[in-house]
Design a protein around this motif. Structure first.
Motif, PDB file in Angstrom:
ATOM      1  N   TYR A   1      10.776   0.263   6.298  1.00 21.99           N
ATOM      2  CA  TYR A   1      10.320  -0.343   7.549  1.00 21.99           C
ATOM      3  C   TYR A   1      11.340  -0.067   8.647  1.00 21.99           C
ATOM      4  O   TYR A   1      12.535  -0.027   8.397  1.00 21.99           O
TER       5      TYR A   1
ATOM      6  N   GLY B   1       1.636  -5.335  11.785  1.00 20.43           N
ATOM      7  CA  GLY B   1       0.240  -5.181  11.391  1.00 20.43           C
ATOM      8  C   GLY B   1      -0.654  -6.361  11.716  1.00 20.43           C
ATOM      9  O   GLY B   1      -1.594  -6.641  10.980  1.00 20.43           O
TER      10      GLY B   1
ATOM     11  N   ASP C   1       7.000  -8.459  -0.436  1.00 23.80           N
ATOM     12  CA  ASP C   1       5.940  -9.395  -0.047  1.00 23.80           C
ATOM     13  C   ASP C   1       5.229  -8.907   1.208  1.00 23.80           C
ATOM     14  O   ASP C   1       4.010  -9.044   1.330  1.00 23.80           O
TER      15      ASP C   1
ATOM     16  N   THR D   1       4.887  -5.779   2.078  1.00 22.07           N
ATOM     17  CA  THR D   1       4.077  -4.654   1.627  1.00 22.07           C
ATOM     18  C   THR D   1       2.783  -5.143   0.978  1.00 22.07           C
ATOM     19  O   THR D   1       1.700  -4.622   1.258  1.00 22.07           O
ATOM     20  N   THR D   2       2.884  -6.161   0.132  1.00 26.33           N
ATOM     21  CA  THR D   2       1.698  -6.733  -0.516  1.00 26.33           C
ATOM     22  C   THR D   2       0.756  -7.329   0.521  1.00 26.33           C
ATOM     23  O   THR D   2      -0.464  -7.136   0.457  1.00 26.33           O
TER      24      THR D   2
ATOM     25  N   LEU E   1       0.380  -6.466   3.652  1.00 26.23           N
ATOM     26  CA  LEU E   1      -0.271  -5.381   4.402  1.00 26.23           C
ATOM     27  C   LEU E   1      -1.299  -4.632   3.557  1.00 26.23           C
ATOM     28  O   LEU E   1      -2.281  -4.122   4.074  1.00 26.23           O
ATOM     29  N   ARG E   2      -1.080  -4.585   2.253  1.00 23.77           N
ATOM     30  CA  ARG E   2      -2.032  -3.932   1.363  1.00 23.77           C
ATOM     31  C   ARG E   2      -3.269  -4.813   1.133  1.00 23.77           C
ATOM     32  O   ARG E   2      -4.396  -4.352   1.176  1.00 23.77           O
ATOM     33  N   GLN E   3      -3.054  -6.118   0.938  1.00 27.04           N
ATOM     34  CA  GLN E   3      -4.164  -7.036   0.645  1.00 27.04           C
ATOM     35  C   GLN E   3      -4.936  -7.455   1.897  1.00 27.04           C
ATOM     36  O   GLN E   3      -6.122  -7.753   1.805  1.00 27.04           O
ATOM     37  N   ARG E   4      -4.256  -7.515   3.044  1.00 33.38           N
ATOM     38  CA  ARG E   4      -4.855  -7.898   4.328  1.00 33.38           C
ATOM     39  C   ARG E   4      -5.634  -9.224   4.259  1.00 33.38           C
ATOM     40  O   ARG E   4      -6.806  -9.300   4.644  1.00 33.38           O
TER      41      ARG E   4
END
Length: 103
Positions: free
Chosen positions: A6, A38, A50, A52-53, A55-58
């Motif tokens: 990041y 994001g 966390d 990253t998770t 942003l992936r799960q949204r």
């Protein structure tokens, strides 16, 4: 965060009260750092994994918070290796929150 890939832009402020109000961070979850990424707010010493998770799960949420400055959280690693358990909380709005991750 840099080690996780990041790239943060730092803005030094004397008072984050207005920023936290704008992003609807409950006062009891306020910490020493506030960031946005994001479309989410990140409050406190939240682990990069966390973020990253998130942003992936949204999920439908305001963002994440690690209240206080728990020993062992990112940036709070003492030389003696002492750590304490802590939670990353998912901010759901209107003061609601739930546990997002346990550390």
């Amino acid at each position: 965060m840099t080690k996780a890939g990041y790239h943060a832009q730092t803005v030094l402020m004397d008072d984050l009260t207005d920023v936290r109000r704008r992003y609807k961070i409950p006062a009891d979850l306020a910490a020493c750092h506030t960031a946005t990424i994001g479309g989410y707010v990140i409050e406190g010493h939240v682990p990069a994994a966390d973020v990253t998770t998130l942003l992936r799960q949204r999920p439908k949420a305001l963002g994440l918070s690690v209240p206080g400055m728990p020993l062992g959280s990112p940036g709070m690693e003492p030389a003696n290796g002492e750590v304490e358990g802590y939670f990353t909380l998912l901010l759901l709005g209107e003061g609601r929150r739930r546990i997002f991750a346990r550390h």
